[in-house]
Design an enzyme around this catalytic site. Structure first.
Site, PDB file in Angstrom:
ATOM      1  N   HIS A  22      12.537  11.957   6.983  1.00 42.70           N
ATOM      2  CA  HIS A  22      12.745  11.880   5.541  1.00 42.70           C
ATOM      3  C   HIS A  22      13.170  10.469   5.136  1.00 42.70           C
ATOM      4  O   HIS A  22      14.084   9.896   5.713  1.00 42.70           O
ATOM      5  CB  HIS A  22      13.823  12.886   5.126  1.00 42.70           C
ATOM      6  CG  HIS A  22      14.142  12.859   3.680  1.00 42.70           C
ATOM      7  ND1 HIS A  22      15.423  12.867   3.221  1.00 42.70           N
ATOM      8  CD2 HIS A  22      13.336  12.820   2.596  1.00 42.70           C
ATOM      9  CE1 HIS A  22      15.410  12.839   1.900  1.00 42.70           C
ATOM     10  NE2 HIS A  22      14.155  12.808   1.499  1.00 42.70           N
ATOM     11  N   ASP A  64       8.515  12.287  -0.827  1.00 38.51           N
ATOM     12  CA  ASP A  64       9.954  12.437  -1.043  1.00 38.51           C
ATOM     13  C   ASP A  64      10.231  12.973  -2.444  1.00 38.51           C
ATOM     14  O   ASP A  64       9.910  12.335  -3.443  1.00 38.51           O
ATOM     15  CB  ASP A  64      10.644  11.083  -0.841  1.00 38.51           C
ATOM     16  CG  ASP A  64      12.153  11.206  -0.724  1.00 38.51           C
ATOM     17  OD1 ASP A  64      12.734  12.193  -1.230  1.00 38.51           O
ATOM     18  OD2 ASP A  64      12.766  10.307  -0.126  1.00 38.51           O
ATOM     19  N   TYR A 113       5.231  -6.887   0.701  1.00 36.55           N
ATOM     20  CA  TYR A 113       5.112  -7.328   2.098  1.00 36.55           C
ATOM     21  C   TYR A 113       6.415  -7.082   2.866  1.00 36.55           C
ATOM     22  O   TYR A 113       6.396  -6.655   4.024  1.00 36.55           O
ATOM     23  CB  TYR A 113       4.747  -8.813   2.185  1.00 36.55           C
ATOM     24  CG  TYR A 113       3.342  -9.159   1.762  1.00 36.55           C
ATOM     25  CD1 TYR A 113       2.275  -8.291   1.960  1.00 36.55           C
ATOM     26  CD2 TYR A 113       3.078 -10.379   1.167  1.00 36.55           C
ATOM     27  CE1 TYR A 113       0.987  -8.628   1.577  1.00 36.55           C
ATOM     28  CE2 TYR A 113       1.790 -10.730   0.776  1.00 36.55           C
ATOM     29  CZ  TYR A 113       0.749  -9.849   0.992  1.00 36.55           C
ATOM     30  OH  TYR A 113      -0.518 -10.183   0.612  1.00 36.55           O
ATOM     31  N   TYR A 131      -6.092  -4.809  -4.351  1.00 38.34           N
ATOM     32  CA  TYR A 131      -4.848  -4.127  -4.722  1.00 38.34           C
ATOM     33  C   TYR A 131      -4.910  -2.638  -4.392  1.00 38.34           C
ATOM     34  O   TYR A 131      -4.408  -1.803  -5.137  1.00 38.34           O
ATOM     35  CB  TYR A 131      -4.498  -4.358  -6.195  1.00 38.34           C
ATOM     36  CG  TYR A 131      -4.214  -5.810  -6.490  1.00 38.34           C
ATOM     37  CD1 TYR A 131      -2.985  -6.379  -6.144  1.00 38.34           C
ATOM     38  CD2 TYR A 131      -5.162  -6.632  -7.090  1.00 38.34           C
ATOM     39  CE1 TYR A 131      -2.718  -7.724  -6.396  1.00 38.34           C
ATOM     40  CE2 TYR A 131      -4.906  -7.973  -7.342  1.00 38.34           C
ATOM     41  CZ  TYR A 131      -3.676  -8.509  -6.998  1.00 38.34           C
ATOM     42  OH  TYR A 131      -3.412  -9.832  -7.256  1.00 38.34           O
TER      43      TYR A 131
END
Length: 142
Positions: A22, A64, A113, A131
């Site tokens: 998680h 999540d 990054y 992208y």
């Protein structure tokens, strides 16, 4: 082969998805993404595109549910005229697989990054769309 596992999910990728806990993050990088130089764990998915991998991963992977934006996209660099129609595809896949919408946050390129270097793993693809990099934060199965 196993029942219920999309055939695009390699044994190596399945192992990584199972190992993640998680809050761990996984990056799916487009063909221009510096995956090898940023990855703690690198999964090569050459010949595959980001949308098909995203769809297959979300077949198995809970996002999540305790954060507002469990999906991150690399923000278009200011002044870059590139368009991002692939983001609409991502949104459709996420909505179809999770029932959720408005799950994206846009992350500045160098911050993206940095998060990628800290991600549990990076998946390198042959995606040609610009992208088309995406970070998924793993949730729990209740």
């Amino acid at each position: 082969m196993l029942h219920g596992i999309p055939n695009i999910i390699s044994p190596e990728l399945l192992k990584i998805l199972m190992e993640m806990g998680h809050g761990d993050e996984i990056v799916i990088g487009d063909g221009n993404f510096p995956a090898a130089s940023h990855a703690q764990r690198l999964v090569r998915c050459d010949g595959h595109q980001v949308p098909e991998l995203l769809d297959a991963i979300l077949h198995l992977f809970p996002l999540d549910q305790y954060v507002e934006k469990p999906v991150s996209l690399m923000q278009v660099v200011p002044g870059d005229k590139s368009e991002t129609p692939i983001w609409d595809t991502f949104e459709t896949i996420i909505r179809e697989r999770t029932g959720k919408s408005d799950t994206f946050e846009q992350v500045e390129r160098f911050e993206f990054y940095k998060r990628a270097r800290n991600a549990y793993a990076i998946i390198a693809t042959s995606e040609s769309a610009l992208y088309a990099n995406i970070i998924l934060k793993k949730g729990v199965i209740a």
